[in-house]
Design a protein around this motif. Structure first.
Motif, PDB file in Angstrom:
ATOM      1  N   ILE A 101       3.543  -6.172   9.524  1.00 18.85           N
ATOM      2  CA  ILE A 101       4.745  -5.906   8.743  1.00 18.85           C
ATOM      3  C   ILE A 101       5.496  -7.230   8.619  1.00 18.85           C
ATOM      4  N   GLU A 102       5.740  -7.662   7.397  1.00 14.36           N
ATOM      5  CA  GLU A 102       6.365  -8.965   7.172  1.00 14.36           C
ATOM      6  C   GLU A 102       7.571  -8.827   6.256  1.00 14.36           C
ATOM      7  N   PHE A 103       8.688  -9.428   6.658  1.00 12.63           N
ATOM      8  CA  PHE A 103       9.880  -9.495   5.824  1.00 12.63           C
ATOM      9  C   PHE A 103       9.746 -10.707   4.913  1.00 12.63           C
ATOM     10  N   THR A 104       9.833 -10.501   3.597  1.00 12.25           N
ATOM     11  CA  THR A 104       9.600 -11.596   2.658  1.00 12.25           C
ATOM     12  C   THR A 104      10.782 -11.781   1.714  1.00 12.25           C
ATOM     13  N   THR A 105      10.870 -12.969   1.158  1.00  5.10           N
ATOM     14  CA  THR A 105      11.902 -13.289   0.177  1.00  5.10           C
ATOM     15  C   THR A 105      11.497 -12.838  -1.213  1.00  5.10           C
ATOM     16  N   HIS A 106      10.200 -12.940  -1.520  1.00  7.01           N
ATOM     17  CA  HIS A 106       9.695 -12.620  -2.854  1.00  7.01           C
ATOM     18  C   HIS A 106       8.869 -11.331  -2.825  1.00  7.01           C
ATOM     19  N   GLU A 107       8.772 -10.703  -3.983  1.00  9.03           N
ATOM     20  CA  GLU A 107       7.993  -9.472  -4.107  1.00  9.03           C
ATOM     21  C   GLU A 107       6.555  -9.705  -3.656  1.00  9.03           C
ATOM     22  N   PRO A 108       6.081  -8.968  -2.665  1.00  6.71           N
ATOM     23  CA  PRO A 108       4.733  -9.199  -2.153  1.00  6.71           C
ATOM     24  C   PRO A 108       3.657  -8.700  -3.111  1.00  6.71           C
ATOM     25  N   LYS A 109       2.509  -9.334  -3.064  1.00 10.05           N
ATOM     26  CA  LYS A 109       1.358  -8.879  -3.827  1.00 10.05           C
ATOM     27  C   LYS A 109       0.820  -7.595  -3.187  1.00 10.05           C
ATOM     28  N   THR A 110       0.474  -6.622  -4.020  1.00  9.93           N
ATOM     29  CA  THR A 110      -0.036  -5.362  -3.509  1.00  9.93           C
ATOM     30  C   THR A 110      -1.417  -5.082  -4.099  1.00  9.93           C
ATOM     31  N   SER A 111      -2.244  -4.376  -3.371  1.00 14.31           N
ATOM     32  CA  SER A 111      -3.668  -4.277  -3.693  1.00 14.31           C
ATOM     33  C   SER A 111      -3.943  -3.653  -5.056  1.00 14.31           C
ATOM     34  N   TRP A 112      -3.389  -2.477  -5.320  1.00 14.54           N
ATOM     35  CA  TRP A 112      -3.710  -1.826  -6.589  1.00 14.54           C
ATOM     36  C   TRP A 112      -3.023  -2.510  -7.763  1.00 14.54           C
ATOM     37  N   ASN A 113      -1.860  -3.078  -7.558  1.00 18.67           N
ATOM     38  CA  ASN A 113      -1.202  -3.807  -8.624  1.00 18.67           C
ATOM     39  C   ASN A 113      -1.986  -5.057  -9.001  1.00 18.67           C
ATOM     40  N   LEU A 114      -2.584  -5.719  -8.010  1.00 14.81           N
ATOM     41  CA  LEU A 114      -3.433  -6.873  -8.288  1.00 14.81           C
ATOM     42  C   LEU A 114      -4.714  -6.462  -9.006  1.00 14.81           C
TER      43      LEU A 114
END
Length: 331
Positions: free
Chosen positions: A251-264
């Motif tokens: 679980i990672e807190f990020t600044t930018h929208e993370p890449k997700t498997s089905w969206n990729l």
């Protein structure tokens, strides 16, 4: 019609208490030594013997639930057999029965989760330490899959937001990214390039902190079977099922929208937000109605058809999160 308030729910509509009663079994399941700790999809799973029996009465790992959650629904619940044998979990195979057939070799214990990114507290934590401060509760949620079918499942877990707050995310944390474990020897579906493994998902941080979002460790008062995402998965009931990432190890807190498997994999079909919206059709089928797999099994392709509700019927609770957004473009 939206979700009824808890006061409208009759006791007869709640899962019987007989399916969750032995606290000692729960402590053994999660190896929790602290005596004060209170514990309690939509997916596809693949090579060894079935990972779960059809009848929950044959399963020994019962969970003790501290309370029935504030959020629930009176809808007829899906049968255990269907909820645990009609799944999407591509790491074990792409057919609906593959997860139950092929996940028997998967080992969900011991388990650790890495916390990373924009937070004051990071590191690797044993599952029991991640959950220990929080009492387990049961919530009966409607779960909607993008393939236009749905289930009603009594999940057992802890609010995601309560867990995330422990790690003190900083003001830079705008999103929360999740990653599934990658074990080729135990997950035969990883040998096929269906997706870019490991499986990844994400939420905006206000979504993750919403009280409806749940980190689930069980269903029907039992520990999660392998095919349902053992030992830890995400449940976000106002979104399509592919957001419910399973077997979480990071679980990672990020600044930018993370890449997700089905969206990729298919950005034209699977958006980052994945909110249930009957007005936005999948390119290959309508999302205006759904086939409810309920208490009778319900596998008649032409039966149990229901009108799909905005946000899966949880609009009263979550619509404000998306005020001012174009929900056709941000699908």
């Amino acid at each position: 019609m939206f979700l009824r308030r808890p006061a409208d729910i009759r006791p007869s509509q709640i899962t019987p208490e007989s399916v969750y009663r032995r606290r000692r079994e729960l402590l053994r399941q999660f190896a929790l030594a602290a005596p004060a700790a209170l514990l309690a999809g939509c997916g596809r799973n693949g090579g060894a013997a079935p990972a779960a029996a059809a009848d929950p009465a044959t399963l020994p790992k019962e969970l003790t639930i501290a309370k029935r959650g504030e959020y629930t629904t009176p809808d007829a619940q899906t049968r255990w057999q269907d909820a645990t044998h009609y799944n999407n979990y591509y790491e074990f195979g792409t057919d609906k029965d593959d997860p139950a057939k092929h996940s028997g070799r998967f080992e969900p214990q011991p388990w650790t989760v890495e916390i990373a990114g924009a937070a004051e507290v990071t590191g690797r934590f044993a599952l029991e330490d991640l959950l220990k401060p929080h009492p387990l509760e049961e919530r009966v949620y409607r779960m909607r899959c993008v393939e236009a079918w749905s289930m009603v499942i009594p999940w057992v877990g802890v609010p995601l937001g309560a867990v995330l707050k422990r790690f003190k995310p900083t003001s830079e944390a705008k999103y929360v990214a999740f990653t599934t474990v990658r074990r080729p020897a135990q997950m035969p579906g990883l040998s096929y390039p269906v997706l870019d493994w490991p499986y990844r998902e994400g939420l905006r941080i206000d979504e993750a902190m919403h009280p409806l979002a749940l980190l689930a460790v069980g269903l029907y008062g039992r520990a999660l079977p392998n095919q349902n995402g053992a030992p830890l998965r995400l449940v976000v009931p106002w979104k399509y099922g592919f957001k419910g990432i399973k077997s979480i190890v990071r679980i990672e807190f990020t600044t930018h929208e993370p890449k997700t498997s089905w969206n990729l994999s298919a950005p034209g079909e699977y958006g980052f937000f994945a909110n249930v919206n009957p007005d936005v059709s999948h390119p290959r089928w309508s999302q205006a109605t759904e086939r409810r797999i309920a208490g009778d099994g319900g596998f008649n392709l032409f039966g149990n058809r229901l009108v799909t509700l905005p946000f899966n019927g949880y609009a009263e609770q979550v619509a404000s999160l998306y005020s001012g957004m174009d929900l056709h473009r941000n699908f």
